[in-house]
Design an enzyme around this catalytic site. Structure first.
Site, PDB file in Angstrom:
ATOM      1  N   GLU A   1       0.864  -1.165   0.000  1.00  0.00           N
ATOM      2  CA  GLU A   1       0.000   0.000   0.000  1.00  0.00           C
ATOM      3  C   GLU A   1       0.909   1.225   0.000  1.00  0.00           C
ATOM      4  O   GLU A   1       1.776   1.335   0.879  1.00  0.00           O
ATOM      5  CB  GLU A   1      -0.876  -0.031   1.256  1.00  0.00           C
ATOM      6  CG  GLU A   1      -1.879   1.082   1.253  1.00  0.00           C
ATOM      7  CD  GLU A   1      -2.767   1.087   2.500  1.00  0.00           C
ATOM      8  OE1 GLU A   1      -2.685   0.142   3.304  1.00  0.00           O
ATOM      9  OE2 GLU A   1      -3.516   2.057   2.650  1.00  0.00           O
TER      10      GLU A   1
ATOM     11  N   ARG B   1       5.741 -12.743   9.334  1.00  0.00           N
ATOM     12  CA  ARG B   1       6.318 -11.438   9.066  1.00  0.00           C
ATOM     13  C   ARG B   1       7.593 -11.263   9.869  1.00  0.00           C
ATOM     14  O   ARG B   1       7.799 -11.894  10.900  1.00  0.00           O
ATOM     15  CB  ARG B   1       5.308 -10.319   9.252  1.00  0.00           C
ATOM     16  CG  ARG B   1       4.975  -9.843  10.598  1.00  0.00           C
ATOM     17  CD  ARG B   1       3.706  -9.004  10.637  1.00  0.00           C
ATOM     18  NE  ARG B   1       3.972  -7.594  10.383  1.00  0.00           N
ATOM     19  CZ  ARG B   1       3.396  -6.935   9.387  1.00  0.00           C
ATOM     20  NH1 ARG B   1       2.569  -7.527   8.578  1.00  0.00           N
ATOM     21  NH2 ARG B   1       3.632  -5.666   9.212  1.00  0.00           N
TER      22      ARG B   1
ATOM     23  N   LYS C   1       4.366   0.984   9.545  1.00  0.00           N
ATOM     24  CA  LYS C   1       4.466   2.216   8.772  1.00  0.00           C
ATOM     25  C   LYS C   1       3.845   3.380   9.524  1.00  0.00           C
ATOM     26  O   LYS C   1       4.306   4.505   9.406  1.00  0.00           O
ATOM     27  CB  LYS C   1       3.789   2.028   7.401  1.00  0.00           C
ATOM     28  CG  LYS C   1       4.721   1.372   6.402  1.00  0.00           C
ATOM     29  CD  LYS C   1       4.110   1.304   5.018  1.00  0.00           C
ATOM     30  CE  LYS C   1       3.036   0.259   4.953  1.00  0.00           C
ATOM     31  NZ  LYS C   1       2.518   0.045   3.601  1.00  0.00           N
TER      32      LYS C   1
HETATM   33  P1  ATP Z   1       3.014  -2.265   8.092  1.00  0.00           P
HETATM   34  O1  ATP Z   1       2.146  -3.097   8.961  1.00  0.00           O
HETATM   35  O2  ATP Z   1       4.451  -2.255   8.457  1.00  0.00           O
HETATM   36  O3  ATP Z   1       2.490  -0.905   7.885  1.00  0.00           O
HETATM   37  P2  ATP Z   1       1.788  -3.447   5.848  1.00  0.00           P
HETATM   38  O4  ATP Z   1       1.627  -4.901   5.949  1.00  0.00           O
HETATM   39  O5  ATP Z   1       0.621  -2.593   6.081  1.00  0.00           O
HETATM   40  O6  ATP Z   1       3.032  -3.004   6.698  1.00  0.00           O
HETATM   41  P3  ATP Z   1       1.851  -3.312   3.013  1.00  0.00           P
HETATM   42  O7  ATP Z   1       2.286  -2.160   2.189  1.00  0.00           O
HETATM   43  O8  ATP Z   1       0.433  -3.673   3.045  1.00  0.00           O
HETATM   44  O9  ATP Z   1       2.386  -3.022   4.472  1.00  0.00           O
HETATM   45  O10 ATP Z   1       2.749  -4.587   2.707  1.00  0.00           O
HETATM   46  C1  ATP Z   1       3.170  -4.986   1.432  1.00  0.00           C
HETATM   47  C2  ATP Z   1       3.622  -6.395   1.512  1.00  0.00           C
HETATM   48  O11 ATP Z   1       4.728  -6.526   2.376  1.00  0.00           O
HETATM   49  C3  ATP Z   1       2.523  -7.279   2.050  1.00  0.00           C
HETATM   50  O12 ATP Z   1       2.467  -8.478   1.317  1.00  0.00           O
HETATM   51  C4  ATP Z   1       2.933  -7.533   3.468  1.00  0.00           C
HETATM   52  O13 ATP Z   1       2.446  -8.745   3.908  1.00  0.00           O
HETATM   53  C5  ATP Z   1       4.456  -7.486   3.363  1.00  0.00           C
HETATM   54  N1  ATP Z   1       5.039  -7.086   4.643  1.00  0.00           N
HETATM   55  C6  ATP Z   1       4.769  -5.985   5.349  1.00  0.00           C
HETATM   56  N2  ATP Z   1       5.447  -5.982   6.507  1.00  0.00           N
HETATM   57  C7  ATP Z   1       6.171  -7.110   6.533  1.00  0.00           C
HETATM   58  C8  ATP Z   1       7.074  -7.703   7.470  1.00  0.00           C
HETATM   59  N3  ATP Z   1       7.368  -7.112   8.622  1.00  0.00           N
HETATM   60  N4  ATP Z   1       7.628  -8.891   7.154  1.00  0.00           N
HETATM   61  C9  ATP Z   1       7.342  -9.483   5.993  1.00  0.00           C
HETATM   62  N5  ATP Z   1       6.507  -8.990   5.075  1.00  0.00           N
HETATM   63  C10 ATP Z   1       5.915  -7.821   5.332  1.00  0.00           C
HETATM   64 MG    MG Z   2      -1.150  -3.264   4.946  1.00  0.00          MG
END
Ligand code: ATP
Ligand code: MG
Length: 748
Positions: free
Chosen positions: A31, A258, A268
């Site tokens: 995102e 994760r 984020k």
């Molecule tokens: P955050 O919770 O840190 O804001 P998010 O999951 O909302 O991260 P996205 O932009 O939705 O962030 O994530 C893009 C991709 O990266 C998704 O497939 C998500 O599962 C993966 N991702 C995000 N954070 C991690 C992490 N800590 N370890 C592994 N993969 C991750």
């Molecule tokens: Mg997300």
């Protein structure tokens, strides 16, 4: 890589082998609401890595369904991160928002099928009606609206006739589903907001659960890989695709753990707060765990990729020690970068018996590094050494410069202290010393013994530089919020003195400053008038020492294993197991999976009583056995059986792929592994005479790839290995296959 595959690659190979898919298509779907962090790097490595390993492709898709938080600057940062890590997305960058018209059509279709309805409960009522884990929900009265009425309302929602929250579109599934996400999930909501790409075209936006699976389907994704917190969303994912009766091939979702790192926040939202409120200097602040931050600090893409490889892919969340990341960058730079001298806290030394000036030729690299290049070090009467390399009243064991202890100047001569000059407050401001003319490095006939060699610069020639020293951004290992910030995370030293060649020759942008650490010429602030260096990482792992120190208090320990947001801290027993397992060589993720589950760890410990092979056993127990235990049915195999399986695997009798098949049979029939292998002829094939014809076959069928490989596309190596393994029904010994293919492709 071919030796022990992670569960995702095992699945991908299975799907290729069964013919479910011809080509593997993955995607990285962030995102665009913040800069990507090291957790995203893990996801990038997994998605792009799998596509590369199996000759498929990987899309970069902005999951931009939330108009209020998204921005193009984040899109750029995401593109940058993927490119910097060395990956290439297929075609153009894609956007979920490009699919809004199609997604809307699908919504209309669901309504027409009677599988979705417009609900007019408010947010609170919706929550209330949903019920709880122990209580079924109730369906809204609006669920009985006719198809016509629903179609009309949905269209009017789209036309902007209603206010935010007045209506929502919901799937009609099951208000008493055990999985609460399945209790008539929301598909669309009204949001009168400007979208950074679609502008004001839409005032209704699809929910993640609706948009994500359809975007995957539209792009022909085969393996929709996401993190564990989406496990319960998988049912919706499947429901939507099934309900719409979409034609195969269709995507399936697979979840992995994760990444969490101690001393680090990875959400984020929290990173945005740090940036917005100026707790750090922008998204690329070298203290942040953002890709931009690591890049600015001087980390190499290789080090990040190695780190992601090392931590592996598992199905249970765990915490990785930040020291492991630091190890990866140190390990990468150790053999690569020139070593130079920079004095951070200068103390003047005047050599009373030296006159004139000489130039000392000194290699940039130590003997054991296969790189060449040298510079000249000007040597003069007045030098600077590091202040803490001299002690007037040394403590025991201090082996550097003292009034009575001579020291070697690296690459140069031995000095003996003659006089200490102090200011009126008693602080040492200068040393007078003598040098030993016959003690020159490489031609030392002085016979003087020294215990260490210290770095130095010539006062007249040294250049003043700014050095930015970073400490951890948080002072606690499981930081929660702003109150955990380390107030001393940045030290700017504007008076460091560096040997002149670093500035004039610019042989590299990364250096080892002898005895200080690895440093990087800041890509933005560095100028010839004012050179600026960022400290990437220190030379030694100060962390390792800490970890071996006497026991922390249980409270701190419990926190250590605490993972941001969603995972509970470990109790003392779990921690003890965790430590025992990591000490025996298991990676943190697997150790965590085992340690947190009492039954699983008991099974694992029992397995080890029969076979001394922690890593192989842990792999099988944490993945295969864990899955069976979860079913809570009586097991038809014992720890001893699993040990027998591990032995065959370790001895190369069977491959890890076959081991999984054998395990399936054990689960189903309770038959002993050895007898399964024998009766089914599953023994691994290691005989080159049998494997070579398979390789010839594959090479003959893929002349283009052979040519591409020979022209330098070495990524294709994995393709050949995969094909040969597939052709052998998974029975060929992967390491022999590797060896033989390498021979044929590289020398044949
Ligand atoms: P955050 O919770 O840190 O804001 P998010 O999951 O909302 O991260 P996205 O932009 O939705 O962030 O994530 C893009 C991709 O990266 C998704 O497939 C998500 O599962 C993966 N991702 C995000 N954070 C991690 C992490 N800590 N370890 C592994 N993969 C991750
Ligand atoms: Mg997300």
């Amino acid at each position: 890589m071919s030796e022990s595959k992670d569960f995702l690659r095992v699945k991908v190979e299975e799907d290729l082998k069964s013919g479910k898919y011809q080509t593997i298509v993955t995607r990285f779907p962030p995102e665009p609401n913040g800069f990507p962090h090291i957790g995203h790097a893990k996801s990038i490595c997994i998605n792009f890595g799998i596509a590369r390993d199996y000759e498929g492709h990987c899309n970069l898709r902005m999951d931009d369904t939330n108009p209020t938080t998204e921005d193009t600057k984040y899109v750029e940062a995401l593109k940058d991160a993927v490119t910097w890590l060395g990956f290439k997305w297929d075609g153009e960058v894609r956007y979920a928002s490009d699919y809004f018209p199609k997604i809307y059509d699908y919504a209309v279709q669901l309504v027409k099928m009677g599988k979705a309805y417009v609900d007019s409960l408010n947010e609170e009522e919706i929550r209330e009606y949903r019920g709880s884990v122990t209580e079924a929900g109730r369906r809204s009265v609006y669920a009985s609206r006719s198809i016509e009425e629903n179609l009309e309302l949905l269209e009017r929602m789209r036309q902007g006739e209603f206010k935010d929250g007045e209506h929502v579109l919901r799937a009609k599934i099951d208000m008493s589903a055990a999985n609460m996400k399945m209790r008539d999930p929301l598909l669309y909501r009204i949001r009168h907001a400007h979208h950074f790409r679609t502008g004001d075209t839409w005032c209704i936006y699809p929910m993640y659960d609706f948009a994500h699976c359809l975007s995957d389907y539209i792009e022909g994704i085969t393996h929709s890989i996401c993190t564990l917190e989406f496990e319960n969303n998988r049912d919706i994912y499947d429901w939507v695709l099934d309900a719409l009766e979409l034609t195969p091939p269709r995507p399936y979702q697979h979840e992995f753990a994760r990444l969490g790192i101690n001393y680090t926040v990875m959400s984020k939202r929290k990173l945005l707060e740090l940036v917005k409120d100026n707790y750090v200097n922008g998204w690329d602040d070298p203290r942040l765990p953002t890709i931009a931050g690591y890049k600015r600090r001087g980390y190499t893409p290789e080090s990040i990729i190695n780190f992601c490889d090392q931590i592996g892919i598992a199905k249970a969340n765990s915490m990785v020690d930040v020291a492991q990341l630091e190890f990866c960058i140190r390990d990468d730079l150790n053999q690569k970068v020139p070593r130079v001298m920079c004095v951070l806290d200068p103390l003047k030394v005047t050599i009373e018996n030296y006159e004139g000036e000489e130039e000392i030729e000194a290699s940039y690299y130590p003997h054991d590094v296969p790189k060449e290049g040298s510079r000249t070090l000007p040597f003069t009467k007045e030098l600077y050494i590091e202040r803490d390399d001299f002690m007037e009243h040394p403590m025991e064991g201090y082996n550097r410069f003292t009034p009575t202890q001579a020291v070697r100047l690296k690459h140069a001569y031995i000095l003996t202290c003659k006089e200490i000059i102090k200011d009126e407050k008693g602080a040492v401001i200068e040393l007078k010393a003598t040098y030993h003319p016959d003690s020159k490095s490489g031609a030392d006939t002085s016979g003087i013994k020294t215990k260490s060699a210290i770095h130095w610069v010539s006062a007249k020639h040294a250049k003043e530089v700014e050095v930015r020293l970073y400490e951890r951004l948080y002072r606690v290992d499981a930081p929660d919020g702003l109150e955990d910030l380390n107030p001393d995370s940045l030290h700017v030293n504007t008076h460091a003195l560096i040997e002149p060649a670093v500035i004039s020759e610019k042989i590299d942008v990364r250096f080892q400053f002898e005895r200080q650490g690895y440093f990087y010429a800041d890509p933005i602030d560095y100028t010839d008038a004012k050179p600026v260096f960022n400290k990437i990482v220190g030379l030694k792992d100060s962390w390792a020492k800490k970890a071996e120190a006497p026991k922390h208090t249980p409270k701190i320990e419990a926190k250590k294993a605490h993972i941001e947001g969603d995972v509970a801290p470990m109790n003392e027993d779990e921690l003890a197991r965790f430590e025992r397992y990591t000490k025996s060589g298991l990676n943190a993720e697997i150790a965590n999976t085992l340690a947190r589950d009492e039954k699983l760890s008991a099974f694992y410990d029992a397995t080890l009583l029969h076979v001394n092979s922690p890593v192989s056993s842990a792999n099988i127990v944490a993945n295969e056995v864990a899955r069976e235990l979860k079913k809570e049915l009586p097991l038809r195999f014992t720890a001893q059986d699993v040990a027998e399986l591990v032995k065959m695997l370790d001895e190369g009798v069977i491959s890890s792929k076959i081991a999984k098949e054998v395990f399936e049979v054990m689960v189903q029939t309770g038959e002993k592994p050895l007898s399964i292998v024998e009766s089914k002829g599953l023994k691994q094939i290691s005989d080159p005479a049998v494997i070579e014809p398979l390789i010839d076959d594959i090479m003959a069928k893929n002349p283009e790839n052979v040519a591409k490989y020979k022209a330098g596309n070495t990524n294709l190596f994995g393709f050949f290995v995969g094909q040969v393994l597939k052709l052998s029904g998974g029975k060929a010994n992967p390491s022999i296959v590797n060896e033989l293919i390498s021979k044929k492709l590289n020398h044949g």
